[in-house]
Scaffold this active site. Sequence first.
Site, PDB file in Angstrom:
ATOM      1  CG  HIS A 119      51.049  45.732  58.149  1.00 16.15           C
ATOM      2  ND1 HIS A 119      49.941  45.668  57.531  1.00 16.15           N
ATOM      3  CD2 HIS A 119      52.022  46.584  57.627  1.00 16.15           C
ATOM      4  CE1 HIS A 119      49.950  46.707  56.469  1.00 16.15           C
ATOM      5  NE2 HIS A 119      51.101  47.005  56.543  1.00 16.15           N
ATOM      6  CG  ASP A 149      46.807  45.091  59.074  1.00 18.30           C
ATOM      7  OD1 ASP A 149      47.604  44.710  59.937  1.00 18.30           O
ATOM      8  OD2 ASP A 149      47.368  45.392  58.007  1.00 18.30           O
ATOM      9  N   GLY A 221      55.678  52.283  53.433  1.00 20.74           N
ATOM     10  CA  GLY A 221      55.663  53.260  54.348  1.00 20.74           C
ATOM     11  C   GLY A 221      54.249  54.066  54.338  1.00 20.74           C
ATOM     12  CG  ASN A 222      51.736  55.720  50.956  1.00 19.52           C
ATOM     13  OD1 ASN A 222      52.360  55.634  50.313  1.00 19.52           O
ATOM     14  ND2 ASN A 222      51.192  56.796  51.454  1.00 19.52           N
ATOM     15  CB  SER A 223      51.233  50.254  55.866  1.00 19.19           C
ATOM     16  OG  SER A 223      51.260  49.566  54.566  1.00 19.19           O
ATOM     17  CB  ALA A 240      47.386  45.667  51.025  1.00 19.60           C
ATOM     18  CG  LEU A 242      46.878  43.320  43.866  1.00 15.04           C
ATOM     19  CD1 LEU A 242      46.288  43.110  42.272  1.00 15.04           C
ATOM     20  CD2 LEU A 242      46.670  42.274  44.934  1.00 15.04           C
ATOM     21  CB  ALA A 243      53.145  41.085  44.692  1.00 16.04           C
ATOM     22  N   GLY A 279      30.470  29.871  66.376  1.00 16.96           N
ATOM     23  CA  GLY A 279      31.321  28.487  66.639  1.00 16.96           C
ATOM     24  C   GLY A 279      31.173  27.410  65.598  1.00 16.96           C
TER      25      GLY A 279
END
Length: 370
Positions: A119, A149, A221-223, A240, A242-243, A279
């Site tokens: 991301h 990710d 910026g740490n991602s 990530a 948490l918000a 599948g």
Amino acid sequence: MFLLKWTLVGLAIACTILLVRANVTGRAQTSDNPGTTVPGLSNVTNAAQPRRSFADAVARAAPAVVNIHTARVVSTSNAPAPTRPMFEQNLPAVRRRVESSLGSGVILDSAGHIVTNMHVIRGAAEIRVQLADGRVTKPTVVGTDADTDLAVLKIDLPDLPTMPMGRSDELRAGDIVLAIGNPLGLSQTVTQGIVSAIGRGSLRLVTFADFIQTDAAINFGNSGGALIDVDGDLIGINTAVLAQQLGTEGIGFAIPVNLVRGVIGDIIEFGQVRRGWLGVHVVGDTSRRFSAPVIGLVDPGSPAERAGLRPGDLILELNGRPVLTDQEALTQTAAMRPGSDIEIRFRRGQSIMTARATLEQRPASDDTAQ
């Protein structure tokens, strides 16, 4: 009287000499053996001194943490509205602007391979990498993996610092960890915390993850930056948090290095991650009668269809290993290589049945199928 007087004087001198000698001897013993406890000196203990600094670990790891600067073109609608002044209604229907973003990455080898979050670079028209020593260069994108990710970049510079990889499977809740990255443009920032929990796989942030939860501060910026242990070894990629609007504090997540190692190895060697695909789309048992995932859909022409699996079947075991959740079924299947044979033990109605299938390459766009 004369004799008594000088006898008392002699005794006083002798006591003074004994006290002085005892004090000198005690100090000498304390100096020679600081771990010895001396009566009357309560500040001398046998306890080992705790580590007071993680500077050596940071010095070992931080040079391999890079800043990633990206620029992407963002299009916004500029459709006229009746309430707008007339001069605004003559603007173009679509307006484009350049949006900059920050992230971090970790140099893994002397060949210049860098791991970061997908991301961080998604949709970027331009990517620049800045090293801790100030050098700036344009990387090439080796490959990405949306399911975890993760992304691998490559730079071509001499004398690159690298970060040694540790073992995330040896982590325990309570272990001290350090996060290094580029939060808010403040390069080479180090924050310290502990491992709050391991094996956080039910967050649904990505398809495959067993996140390390930590209270080491992770900011914008740490991602893509490094989560290291007290020896300076890489144990995770910060991904990530948490918000903050939820009122959370100190809840961040990192992708464990054992997962990172396998993903980047495949990307470097094959350009993509090779995962097995059966599948079937499975869900939890909504009736709660069984602790097993239920097949909700079978993809046409898939290995599952050829093996005779049907919607409504309950998956009990894969290659002899019990399966309790849909996430476990997904992870176990994807961990196998395409071309591998898998044995599925399942329940259909009141019958327990077994089927065998040969896994195929997991489609890159399919983020729900086993």
